[in-house]
Design a protein around this motif. Structure first.
Motif, PDB file in Angstrom:
ATOM      1  N   ALA A   2      41.205  -1.969  17.069  1.00 47.95           N
ATOM      2  CA  ALA A   2      41.798  -3.358  17.388  1.00 47.95           C
ATOM      3  C   ALA A   2      42.708  -3.210  15.607  1.00 47.95           C
ATOM      4  CB  ALA A   2      41.051  -4.188  17.480  1.00 47.95           C
ATOM      5  N   ASN A   3      41.906  -2.764  14.884  1.00 44.73           N
ATOM      6  CA  ASN A   3      42.628  -3.559  13.233  1.00 44.73           C
ATOM      7  C   ASN A   3      43.795  -2.214  13.127  1.00 44.73           C
ATOM      8  OD1 ASN A   3      42.127  -4.538  10.841  1.00 44.73           O
ATOM      9  ND2 ASN A   3      41.369  -2.556   9.660  1.00 44.73           N
ATOM     10  N   ARG A   4      43.453  -1.268  13.494  1.00 52.11           N
ATOM     11  CA  ARG A   4      44.605  -0.236  13.272  1.00 52.11           C
ATOM     12  C   ARG A   4      45.593   0.150  13.801  1.00 52.11           C
ATOM     13  NH1 ARG A   4      42.178   4.461  11.030  1.00 52.11           N
ATOM     14  NH2 ARG A   4      39.648   4.352  10.136  1.00 52.11           N
ATOM     15  N   GLY A   5      45.903  -0.574  15.122  1.00 51.37           N
ATOM     16  CA  GLY A   5      46.275  -0.724  16.255  1.00 51.37           C
ATOM     17  C   GLY A   5      47.075   0.238  16.756  1.00 51.37           C
ATOM     18  N   ASP A   6      45.452   0.721  17.584  1.00 51.26           N
ATOM     19  CA  ASP A   6      45.281   1.928  18.472  1.00 51.26           C
ATOM     20  C   ASP A   6      45.283   2.066  19.822  1.00 51.26           C
ATOM     21  OD1 ASP A   6      45.356   4.418  20.010  1.00 51.26           O
ATOM     22  OD2 ASP A   6      43.987   5.540  17.830  1.00 51.26           O
ATOM     23  N   ASP A   7      46.084   1.568  20.571  1.00 56.47           N
ATOM     24  CA  ASP A   7      46.134   0.874  21.741  1.00 56.47           C
ATOM     25  C   ASP A   7      45.554   2.119  22.731  1.00 56.47           C
ATOM     26  OD1 ASP A   7      47.118  -1.251  21.244  1.00 56.47           O
ATOM     27  OD2 ASP A   7      49.089  -0.731  22.347  1.00 56.47           O
ATOM     28  N   ARG A   8      45.624   3.162  22.139  1.00 53.29           N
ATOM     29  CA  ARG A   8      44.457   4.396  23.365  1.00 53.29           C
ATOM     30  C   ARG A   8      42.979   4.207  22.870  1.00 53.29           C
ATOM     31  NH1 ARG A   8      46.298  10.602  23.152  1.00 53.29           N
ATOM     32  NH2 ARG A   8      44.521  11.250  24.753  1.00 53.29           N
ATOM     33  N   LYS A   9      42.750   3.930  22.024  1.00 57.38           N
ATOM     34  CA  LYS A   9      41.285   4.375  21.653  1.00 57.38           C
ATOM     35  C   LYS A   9      41.325   2.973  22.140  1.00 57.38           C
ATOM     36  CE  LYS A   9      38.128   5.523  19.481  1.00 57.38           C
ATOM     37  NZ  LYS A   9      36.757   6.434  19.348  1.00 57.38           N
ATOM     38  N   LEU A  10      41.956   1.766  22.059  1.00 57.07           N
ATOM     39  CA  LEU A  10      41.010   0.291  22.440  1.00 57.07           C
ATOM     40  C   LEU A  10      41.018   0.254  23.713  1.00 57.07           C
ATOM     41  CD1 LEU A  10      40.384  -2.513  20.823  1.00 57.07           C
ATOM     42  CD2 LEU A  10      43.355  -2.822  21.657  1.00 57.07           C
ATOM     43  N   LEU A  11      41.529   1.062  24.063  1.00 54.83           N
ATOM     44  CA  LEU A  11      41.463   0.794  25.535  1.00 54.83           C
ATOM     45  C   LEU A  11      39.834   1.673  26.109  1.00 54.83           C
ATOM     46  CD1 LEU A  11      42.259   0.643  28.931  1.00 54.83           C
ATOM     47  CD2 LEU A  11      43.336   3.171  29.104  1.00 54.83           C
ATOM     48  N   ASP A  12      40.138   2.587  25.085  1.00 60.44           N
ATOM     49  CA  ASP A  12      38.326   3.311  25.259  1.00 60.44           C
ATOM     50  C   ASP A  12      37.664   2.891  24.998  1.00 60.44           C
ATOM     51  OD1 ASP A  12      36.876   6.217  25.813  1.00 60.44           O
ATOM     52  OD2 ASP A  12      37.152   5.901  23.343  1.00 60.44           O
ATOM     53  N   GLU A  13      37.030   2.081  23.903  1.00 63.38           N
ATOM     54  CA  GLU A  13      36.164   1.246  23.097  1.00 63.38           C
ATOM     55  C   GLU A  13      36.063   0.176  24.232  1.00 63.38           C
ATOM     56  OE1 GLU A  13      34.611   2.513  20.970  1.00 63.38           O
ATOM     57  OE2 GLU A  13      35.960   4.579  20.395  1.00 63.38           O
ATOM     58  N   LEU A  14      37.019  -0.615  24.673  1.00 62.24           N
ATOM     59  CA  LEU A  14      36.751  -1.448  25.646  1.00 62.24           C
ATOM     60  C   LEU A  14      35.379  -1.424  26.563  1.00 62.24           C
ATOM     61  CD1 LEU A  14      40.536  -3.445  25.461  1.00 62.24           C
ATOM     62  CD2 LEU A  14      38.027  -4.472  25.008  1.00 62.24           C
ATOM     63  N   GLY A  15      36.092  -0.001  27.423  1.00 65.85           N
ATOM     64  CA  GLY A  15      35.515   0.561  28.477  1.00 65.85           C
ATOM     65  C   GLY A  15      34.023   0.577  27.789  1.00 65.85           C
ATOM     66  N   ASP A  16      34.022   1.247  26.340  1.00 72.45           N
ATOM     67  CA  ASP A  16      32.727   1.699  26.053  1.00 72.45           C
ATOM     68  C   ASP A  16      31.427   0.004  25.966  1.00 72.45           C
ATOM     69  OD1 ASP A  16      33.058   4.118  25.977  1.00 72.45           O
ATOM     70  OD2 ASP A  16      33.397   4.267  24.160  1.00 72.45           O
ATOM     71  N   VAL A  17      32.538  -0.918  25.970  1.00 68.82           N
ATOM     72  CA  VAL A  17      31.817  -2.693  25.378  1.00 68.82           C
ATOM     73  C   VAL A  17      31.312  -2.946  26.706  1.00 68.82           C
ATOM     74  CG1 VAL A  17      32.141  -4.629  24.446  1.00 68.82           C
ATOM     75  CG2 VAL A  17      32.574  -2.563  22.831  1.00 68.82           C
ATOM     76  N   LEU A  18      32.563  -2.738  27.522  1.00 64.57           N
ATOM     77  CA  LEU A  18      31.746  -3.129  29.188  1.00 64.57           C
ATOM     78  C   LEU A  18      30.860  -2.339  29.308  1.00 64.57           C
ATOM     79  CD1 LEU A  18      33.472  -5.096  30.968  1.00 64.57           C
ATOM     80  CD2 LEU A  18      34.850  -3.170  32.305  1.00 64.57           C
ATOM     81  N   PHE A  19      30.106  -1.697  29.190  1.00 63.08           N
ATOM     82  CA  PHE A  19      29.530  -0.762  29.919  1.00 63.08           C
ATOM     83  C   PHE A  19      28.143  -1.133  29.203  1.00 63.08           C
ATOM     84  CE2 PHE A  19      25.940   2.040  28.541  1.00 63.08           C
ATOM     85  CZ  PHE A  19      26.054   2.690  30.756  1.00 63.08           C
TER      86      PHE A  19
END
Length: 218
Positions: free
Chosen positions: A51-68
């Protein structure tokens, strides 16, 4: 296309995968909340970095990891008969409604600061909360976030936050005065609506990149 139906179907598929892993994967079978939470914290930091880097592709991936992590920890609750993912979601929904009376009730809150004050007042009155201004503030938060949260709670309770200025503490040379300097820096960050944890990490990254640029590996 997005919407509640699509989100519900996706969550159901993730829930099914999580249950299968819990049964068929040796590593997942061995986990409990104490062993999995360090991974939860790590994933949260990776999410914050994206989120801090403004990387939406990475944000999508990391949101999935947190959701799991949320789904898996909810499954552990279910196994103990103490709740499940539906209970977690419903509890979150009712809490959000209760803490947003300016949206779902007749309370006026026209600024973000008023919303935060109302939020903290409501939290203090909730059943099961530790008493006092700082009740339920986790002591294992990273120090900059811990200091910021204490300041926010004090401010919401109408307590003046007194601290020396960063300039006055520029010559800090012992344990206590260095601590006061860091506290003052967090206070300054808060006053300027800057996250002290992310600001310090950004400065550390700039330092790292500068050193690496000046000393390229051969």
């Amino acid at each position: 296309m997005s919407g509640p139906d699509r989100s519900g179907e996706a969550l159901a598929r993730l829930d099914a995968i999580s249950r299968r892993l819990r049964v068929e994967c040796p590593w997942d079978r061995e986990q409990d909340e104490r062993t999995i939470v360090p991974h939860t914290v790590e994933e949260a930091y990776e999410l914050a970095d994206a989120a801090n880097r403004g990387d939406d592709r990475k944000l999508l991936d990391e949101l999935g990891d947190v959701l799991f992590q949320v789904v898996f920890l909810s499954l552990l609750l279910e196994e103990r008969g103490e709740g499940d993912f539906a209970a977690v979601a419903d509890h979150c929904r009712t809490k959000l409604i209760r803490r947003h009376p300016h949206v779902f009730g007749d309370v006026d809150a026209s600024t973000a600061a008023e919303v935060l004050r109302n939020w903290d007042d409501i939290k203090r009155g909730e059943e099961g909360r530790e008493p006092g201004i700082f009740g339920d503030v986790p002591e294992n938060l990273p120090s900059p976030l811990y200091a910021r949260k204490l300041m926010r709670r004090a401010s919401s309770a109408g307590v003046a936050i007194e601290h020396r200025s960063v300039r006055d503490l520029a010559d800090a040379d012992d344990f206590e005065s260095v601590g006061d300097l860091l506290f003052a820096a967090v206070a300054m960050a808060r006053e300027n609506k800057v996250d002290p944890e992310l600001a310090l990490r950004s400065a550390a990254d700039r330092f790292r990149n500068q050193i690496e640029d000046d000393n390229p590996s051969e």
